[in-house]
Design an enzyme around this catalytic site. Structure first.
Site, PDB file in Angstrom:
ATOM      1  N   ASN A   9       0.872  -1.179   0.000  1.00  0.00           N
ATOM      2  CA  ASN A   9       0.000   0.000   0.000  1.00  0.00           C
ATOM      3  C   ASN A   9       0.911   1.231   0.000  1.00  0.00           C
ATOM      4  O   ASN A   9       1.462   1.601   1.031  1.00  0.00           O
ATOM      5  CB  ASN A   9      -0.879  -0.042   1.260  1.00  0.00           C
ATOM      6  N   LYS A  11       0.185   4.248  -0.359  1.00  0.00           N
ATOM      7  CA  LYS A  11      -0.480   5.462   0.167  1.00  0.00           C
ATOM      8  C   LYS A  11      -0.250   6.619  -0.803  1.00  0.00           C
ATOM      9  O   LYS A  11      -0.119   6.392  -2.003  1.00  0.00           O
ATOM     10  CB  LYS A  11      -0.003   5.758   1.596  1.00  0.00           C
ATOM     11  N   GLU A 103      -6.981   4.606   7.764  1.00  0.00           N
ATOM     12  CA  GLU A 103      -6.801   6.038   7.466  1.00  0.00           C
ATOM     13  C   GLU A 103      -8.061   6.595   6.809  1.00  0.00           C
ATOM     14  O   GLU A 103      -8.459   7.738   7.050  1.00  0.00           O
ATOM     15  CB  GLU A 103      -5.564   6.238   6.582  1.00  0.00           C
ATOM     16  N   GLY A 179       2.223   2.426  10.719  1.00  0.00           N
ATOM     17  CA  GLY A 179       3.142   3.549  10.558  1.00  0.00           C
ATOM     18  C   GLY A 179       3.785   4.002  11.856  1.00  0.00           C
ATOM     19  O   GLY A 179       4.389   5.063  11.928  1.00  0.00           O
ATOM     20  N   SER A 218       3.365  -1.983  10.316  1.00  0.00           N
ATOM     21  CA  SER A 218       4.812  -1.961  10.548  1.00  0.00           C
ATOM     22  C   SER A 218       5.497  -3.288  10.233  1.00  0.00           C
ATOM     23  O   SER A 218       6.422  -3.696  10.935  1.00  0.00           O
ATOM     24  CB  SER A 218       5.123  -1.504  11.983  1.00  0.00           C
TER      25      SER A 218
HETATM   26  P1  PGA Z   1       2.777   0.411   7.613  1.00  0.00           P
HETATM   27  O1  PGA Z   1       1.303   0.584   6.956  1.00  0.00           O
HETATM   28  O2  PGA Z   1       3.321  -0.888   7.072  1.00  0.00           O
HETATM   29  O3  PGA Z   1       3.544   1.603   7.150  1.00  0.00           O
HETATM   30  O4  PGA Z   1       2.574   0.363   9.083  1.00  0.00           O
HETATM   31  C1  PGA Z   1       0.446  -0.503   6.768  1.00  0.00           C
HETATM   32  C2  PGA Z   1      -0.833  -0.020   6.152  1.00  0.00           C
HETATM   33  O5  PGA Z   1      -1.250   1.107   6.443  1.00  0.00           O
HETATM   34  O6  PGA Z   1      -1.458  -0.735   5.355  1.00  0.00           O
END
Ligand code: PGA
Length: 257
Positions: A9, A11, A103, A179, A218
């Site tokens: 992802n 984003k 999100e 995140g 993460s």
């Molecule tokens: P991250 O995000 O791996 O940066 O924690 C995961 C996600 O939001 O799908």
């Protein structure tokens, strides 16, 4: 046996140039068997919508690299300024669409009902939803993790029926781990994944047995293997680490072990 799946992802990150180099580097790793065996691991890249066409054009046949969107409208066409229809996503070459990411739930007020209506629209166009569910830290501390996740799943099943679950991937993403650098331990994640599978099994055992349930929050190459080794964890939804081709490839490799 369920096939593993790892989805990146991205984003709201990237530029035309960075997308090209990331995909090019990853494709080379995948072709050289360094990003998960194609027979064992499906890989999905979910770029920002503007770059979906670029990634589709750069994905050679035969390496099992699919493209997904990060969101889609609950409507198929019409006066919905700024929205992108699942019809358009399917036409441009998307196979998957992430729905209900925390999100979007938190920043864009996407309720369980909205997520369910997006899920229904995506299915109509043959897109495979990656349905995100997960609790906040406050909800975990209140002991409400399973209730929250089941409520989020139930909204989709009530609208679309249990058969629809056979056409999706469920991503368990604890909000507190996204995140933040905090990862659920393999035991914490496995507990929730097992509960999700049991909840589905109460309604349809065969669908539950075949359902790909991935973990997100993460995930990095350093912790992927231990997470993916758990019985009910079938891969990952990767945010930050999916923006680095070598790191993403190493995570895909860990899913195929
Ligand atoms: P991250 O995000 O791996 O940066 O924690 C995961 C996600 O939001 O799908």
């Amino acid at each position: 046996m369920r096939k593993a799946i790892v989805a990146g992802n991205w984003k709201m990150n990237g530029s035309g140039a960075s997308v090209s180099s990331l995909v090019e580097e990853f494709v080379a790793l995948r072709q050289n068997g360094l990003a998960g065996d194609c027979d064992l691991v499906d890989v999905v890249m979910c770029p920002p919508e503007l770059f979906i066409g670029n990634v589709v054009a750069m994905s050679p046949a035969g390496i099992s690299l699919s493209v997904g969107a990060q969101n889609a409208s609950h409507e198929l066409s019409g006066a919905f300024t700024g929205e992108v229809s699942p019809v358009m996503l399917a036409e441009i070459g998307c196979k998957y669409v992430i729905l209900g990411h925390s999100e979007r739930r938190a920043l864009y007020a996407e309720s369980d009902a909205i997520v369910a209506s997006k899920f229904a629209a995506a299915l109509k166009e043959g897109l495979l939803p990656i349905l995100c569910v997960g609790e906040t830290l406050q909800e975990r501390e209140a002991g409400a993790t399973i209730d929250v996740v089941e409520r989020q799943l139930a909204a989709v099943v009530e609208l679309c029926g249990i058969a629809a679950v056979a056409k999706c991937v469920v991503a368990y993403e604890p909000v507190w781990a996204i995140g933040t650098g905090l990862t659920a331990s393999p035991e914490q994640a496995q507990d929730v994944h097992k509960s999700i599978r049991s909840w589905v099994a109460k309604q349809d055992a065969a669908i539950a047995a075949g359902l790909q349930i991935v973990y997100g929050g993460s995930v990095k190459s350093a912790n992927a293997k231990a997470l993916f080794a758990c019985e009910d964890i079938d891969g990952g939804l990767i945010g930050g680490a999916s923006l680095d081709a070598k790191e993403f490839a190493a995570i895909c490799q860990a899913a195929g072990c």
